[in-house]
Design an enzyme around this catalytic site. Structure first.
Site, mmCIF file in Angstrom:
data_model
loop_
_atom_site.group_PDB
_atom_site.id
_atom_site.type_symbol
_atom_site.label_atom_id
_atom_site.label_comp_id
_atom_site.label_asym_id
_atom_site.label_seq_id
_atom_site.Cartn_x
_atom_site.Cartn_y
_atom_site.Cartn_z
ATOM 1 N N CYS A 91 0.810 -1.233 0.000
ATOM 2 C CA CYS A 91 0.000 0.000 0.000
ATOM 3 C C CYS A 91 0.839 1.278 0.000
ATOM 4 O O CYS A 91 0.325 2.349 -0.297
ATOM 5 C CB CYS A 91 -0.921 0.027 1.221
ATOM 6 S SG CYS A 91 -1.889 -1.451 1.449
ATOM 7 N N HIS A 357 -8.782 3.750 -2.511
ATOM 8 C CA HIS A 357 -7.367 3.452 -2.261
ATOM 9 C C HIS A 357 -6.812 2.640 -3.437
ATOM 10 O O HIS A 357 -6.786 1.408 -3.391
ATOM 11 C CB HIS A 357 -7.298 2.664 -0.944
ATOM 12 C CG HIS A 357 -5.949 2.225 -0.509
ATOM 13 N ND1 HIS A 357 -4.761 2.719 -1.027
ATOM 14 C CD2 HIS A 357 -5.580 1.311 0.441
ATOM 15 C CE1 HIS A 357 -3.744 2.130 -0.417
ATOM 16 N NE2 HIS A 357 -4.214 1.271 0.470
ATOM 17 N N CYS A 387 -0.212 2.885 6.537
ATOM 18 C CA CYS A 387 0.055 1.523 7.000
ATOM 19 C C CYS A 387 0.324 0.672 5.766
ATOM 20 O O CYS A 387 -0.076 1.018 4.653
ATOM 21 C CB CYS A 387 -1.114 0.976 7.808
ATOM 22 S SG CYS A 387 -2.678 0.906 6.898
#
Length: 401
Positions: A91, A357, A387
């Site tokens: 991510c 996202h 994160c």
């Protein structure tokens, strides 16, 4: 060490990550091509001056495979001498690309680098690239893997937050994003995507819900209770023995949306900027990555921010605005609590709960949003953090010039 500056930022809208989403027709290479051409045009950029293109992509398979960075450079008809490299830090990949570009510049090896990322989640499903983390039962068991949503619910349980708390944060994300879009706060960096015939596919972020309400959110069923019941709760509780049971409260409305999108940032030295006729907008003050506990997986932003702040000689109170990726509502909530940061300074234009996202691009997206908002408010410093899958965290601190 040479200072690394941010000269410009562009991004696509974020389209719903399903077959009926606004960007599903656009291949990931097309999204990058659109942005590379836009960046070249708005800066009058001599692309031969760009030393490298560094892109993040979390699921580098199919159309997103085979070093999509170089493919996109050639498809955008940039100078043949411009190379490209694709990397994944899950991510964090989009922000990692910017940090790698800044490191290249700071070392003196390169003067001008384009960084960012892409993810077409409607065309290539998250996790379709496999990996031992998911596919190897020995690794899965040894590392105590649980789905991130179970980890998010565990954090909420440990922190004493209830369903109403995480839903309230999520509702504010939609409200802030809707207000920011209506006020044109995203307009500076947003590049509409057209198809090959020139017809508009998408001009604005597609998943913002101006009509979101607490009542509607309260009706949504928790998304990760069934997974927890399959044994993942038990795996987590073997590590977190102070918890009797995990209260499941995250759902589609208070977790990040699955979307398509891409983002780019132009990074370089002062000398590189002068040569290309570019005006610096901000300086990258510090960046950091850390490993964190891999079962709960989502607690990395706090130590990453502390590490970056220490490198910059700063305290959390020295940061004017924060972008903390909303992978799940508890992530910014916990990070802000840990750092003693007022949530009024966090994600002031909403976040991934409202806008989605796009895994490989998000880090670059939120850093660009942060830069635009610092300028709009005439503030000086900002920190972007995410994160990261596998139990990691990343943070980048910028300062306007």
């Amino acid at each position: 060490m040479i200072d690394a500056y941010l000269f410009d930022h562009v991004r696509t809208p974020r389209g719903k990550g399903k077959k009926d989403g606004g960007l599903h027709q656009a291949s990931p290479v097309w999204l990058l091509r659109t942005l590379l051409k836009a960046l070249q045009a708005r800066q009058g950029l001599d692309t031969a001056l760009v030393d490298d293109v560094v892109l993040g992509c979390v699921t580098p398979v199919g159309e997103q495979g085979a070093d999509i960075a170089r493919t996109a450079v050639l498809d955008a008809e940039w100078a043949q001498c411009v190379p490209g490299v694709t990397q994944s830090r899950f991510c964090a990949s989009g922000l990692e690309s910017v940090n790698l570009a800044a490191a290249k510049v700071a070392s003196g090896f390169e003067d001008l680098v384009v960084a960012g990322g892409v993810e077409s989640m409607s065309r290539w499903v998250m996790g379709s690239d496999g990996g031992a983390w998911f596919m190897d039962p020995r690794i899965n068991q040894k590392l105590g893997f649980v789905p991130q949503g179970v980890g998010a619910d565990l954090i909420a349980t440990l922190e004493g937050w209830g369903r109403a708390d995480v839903d309230a944060f999520a509702l504010r994300s939609h409200q802030k994003a809707a207000a920011a879009r209506a006020a044109g706060h995203f307009a500076r960096s947003l590049v509409p995507v057209h198809d090959i015939a020139g017809l508009l596919l998408l001009a604005e972020d597609e998943t913002i819900r101006p009509d979101a309400s607490a009542q509607a959110m309260a009706r949504l069923e928790p998304s990760f209770a069934a997974m927890g019941g399959m044994g993942f709760d038990a795996t987590a509780l073997r590590k977190y023995t102070t918890v009797e049971r995990i209260v499941h409260m995250h759902h589609a409305g208070n977790s990040s949306g699955i979307v398509d999108g891409a983002a780019l940032m132009l990074v370089g030295s002062k000398a590189g900027g002068i040569k290309a006729g570019l005006k610096p907008r901000a300086r990258l003050r510090a960046a950091a990555v850390v490993g964190s506990e891999p079962t709960i997986m989502l607690t990395g932003p706090t130590p990453a921010c502390r590490k970056a702040l220490a490198k910059a000689g700063m305290q959390p109170g020295d940061i004017d605005l924060w972008e903390i990726n909303e992978a799940f509502a508890v992530v910014p909530m916990k990070t802000a609590r840990d750092l003693g940061v007022d949530l009024e300074r966090v994600n002031v234009n909403g976040g991934a709960i409202a806008m989605g996202h796009p895994l490989g691009a998000t880090g670059c997206v939120i850093l660009g949003t942060l830069l635009d908002e610092l300028e709009r408010r005439d503030l000086a410093t900002g920190c972007a953090t995410l994160c990261v899958g596998g139990g990691m965290g990343i943070a980048t601190i910028i300062e306007r010039v």
